[in-house]
Design a protein around this motif. Structure first.
Motif, PDB file in Angstrom:
ATOM      1  N   LEU A  65       0.832  -1.204   0.000  1.00 37.84           N
ATOM      2  CA  LEU A  65       0.000   0.000   0.000  1.00 37.84           C
ATOM      3  C   LEU A  65       0.865   1.252   0.000  1.00 37.84           C
ATOM      4  CD1 LEU A  65      -3.008   0.650   0.049  1.00 37.84           C
ATOM      5  CD2 LEU A  65      -2.870   0.757   2.527  1.00 37.84           C
ATOM      6  N   ARG A  68       2.337   1.701  -3.469  1.00 41.83           N
ATOM      7  CA  ARG A  68       1.334   2.168  -4.441  1.00 41.83           C
ATOM      8  C   ARG A  68       1.036   3.646  -4.266  1.00 41.83           C
ATOM      9  NH1 ARG A  68      -3.769  -1.294  -4.835  1.00 41.83           N
ATOM     10  NH2 ARG A  68      -4.000  -0.004  -6.684  1.00 41.83           N
ATOM     11  N   ILE A  74      -2.488   5.121  -6.348  1.00 41.42           N
ATOM     12  CA  ILE A  74      -3.699   5.420  -5.583  1.00 41.42           C
ATOM     13  C   ILE A  74      -3.564   6.807  -4.968  1.00 41.42           C
ATOM     14  CG2 ILE A  74      -4.280   3.011  -5.080  1.00 41.42           C
ATOM     15  CD1 ILE A  74      -2.996   3.358  -2.337  1.00 41.42           C
ATOM     16  N   THR A  78      -7.869   6.891  -0.789  1.00 41.89           N
ATOM     17  CA  THR A  78      -7.888   5.440  -0.971  1.00 41.89           C
ATOM     18  C   THR A  78      -6.856   4.780  -0.071  1.00 41.89           C
ATOM     19  OG1 THR A  78      -8.521   5.789  -3.284  1.00 41.89           O
ATOM     20  CG2 THR A  78      -7.716   3.598  -2.696  1.00 41.89           C
ATOM     21  N   TYR A  79      -5.699   5.419   0.058  1.00 43.15           N
ATOM     22  CA  TYR A  79      -4.645   4.900   0.915  1.00 43.15           C
ATOM     23  C   TYR A  79      -5.124   4.799   2.361  1.00 43.15           C
ATOM     24  CZ  TYR A  79      -0.371   4.826   3.703  1.00 43.15           C
ATOM     25  OH  TYR A  79       0.592   4.513   4.627  1.00 43.15           O
ATOM     26  N   SER A  82      -7.847   2.085   2.788  1.00 51.01           N
ATOM     27  CA  SER A  82      -7.275   0.741   2.692  1.00 51.01           C
ATOM     28  C   SER A  82      -6.422   0.415   3.910  1.00 51.01           C
ATOM     29  CB  SER A  82      -6.426   0.615   1.425  1.00 51.01           C
ATOM     30  OG  SER A  82      -7.204   0.829   0.285  1.00 51.01           O
ATOM     31  N   ARG A  83      -5.635   1.386   4.356  1.00 48.38           N
ATOM     32  CA  ARG A  83      -4.793   1.173   5.533  1.00 48.38           C
ATOM     33  C   ARG A  83      -5.653   0.875   6.756  1.00 48.38           C
ATOM     34  NH1 ARG A  83      -2.116   6.317   7.514  1.00 48.38           N
ATOM     35  NH2 ARG A  83      -4.248   6.522   8.192  1.00 48.38           N
ATOM     36  N   ALA A  85      -8.655  -0.389   6.754  1.00 49.06           N
ATOM     37  CA  ALA A  85      -9.277  -1.702   6.582  1.00 49.06           C
ATOM     38  C   ALA A  85      -8.290  -2.819   6.893  1.00 49.06           C
ATOM     39  CB  ALA A  85      -9.794  -1.841   5.149  1.00 49.06           C
ATOM     40  N   ILE A  86      -7.041  -2.661   6.484  1.00 46.26           N
ATOM     41  CA  ILE A  86      -6.019  -3.682   6.772  1.00 46.26           C
ATOM     42  C   ILE A  86      -5.781  -3.769   8.279  1.00 46.26           C
ATOM     43  CG2 ILE A  86      -3.563  -4.234   6.521  1.00 46.26           C
ATOM     44  CD1 ILE A  86      -3.741  -3.012   3.684  1.00 46.26           C
TER      45      ILE A  86
END
Length: 94
Positions: A65, A68, A74, A78-79, A82-83, A85-86
């Motif tokens: 991530l 990217r 991204i 979005t980063y 996503s971070r 969510a991880i």
């Protein structure tokens, strides 16, 4: 009878020759299209360089991530999503 020698043959022979020529032209057109699309389907040199670039082994999801985001694949929103969510799936605090 003598005047009819070589005067065209039967209707079945004409039909068979027509089918033969249509099949031959069809195969030639199919081959030309297949060769043209096969050449265009090959990736460009820059795309090949990206796919051949070695990736770090055993890269974690957060490292991927980060990479990217750094390469601009991204955006920041979005980063962050996503971070979060991880980290949530791992049970880590946000």
């Amino acid at each position: 009878m003598m005047g009819m020698y070589g005067a065209g043959g039967s209707g079945l022979a004409w039909f068979g020759m027509g089918i033969l020529w249509l099949a031959l032209i069809g195969v030639i057109v199919w081959l030309a299209i297949r060769l043209a699309t096969h050449r265009n389907a090959q990736p460009s040199a820059t795309l090949q360089a990206e796919t051949l670039a070695p990736k770090p082994p055993n890269e974690s999801a957060l490292e991927i991530l980060d990479r990217r985001l750094a390469t601009g694949e991204i955006d920041v929103e979005t980063y962050k999503a996503s971070r979060d969510a991880i980290r949530e799936t791992r049970g880590e605090p946000k």
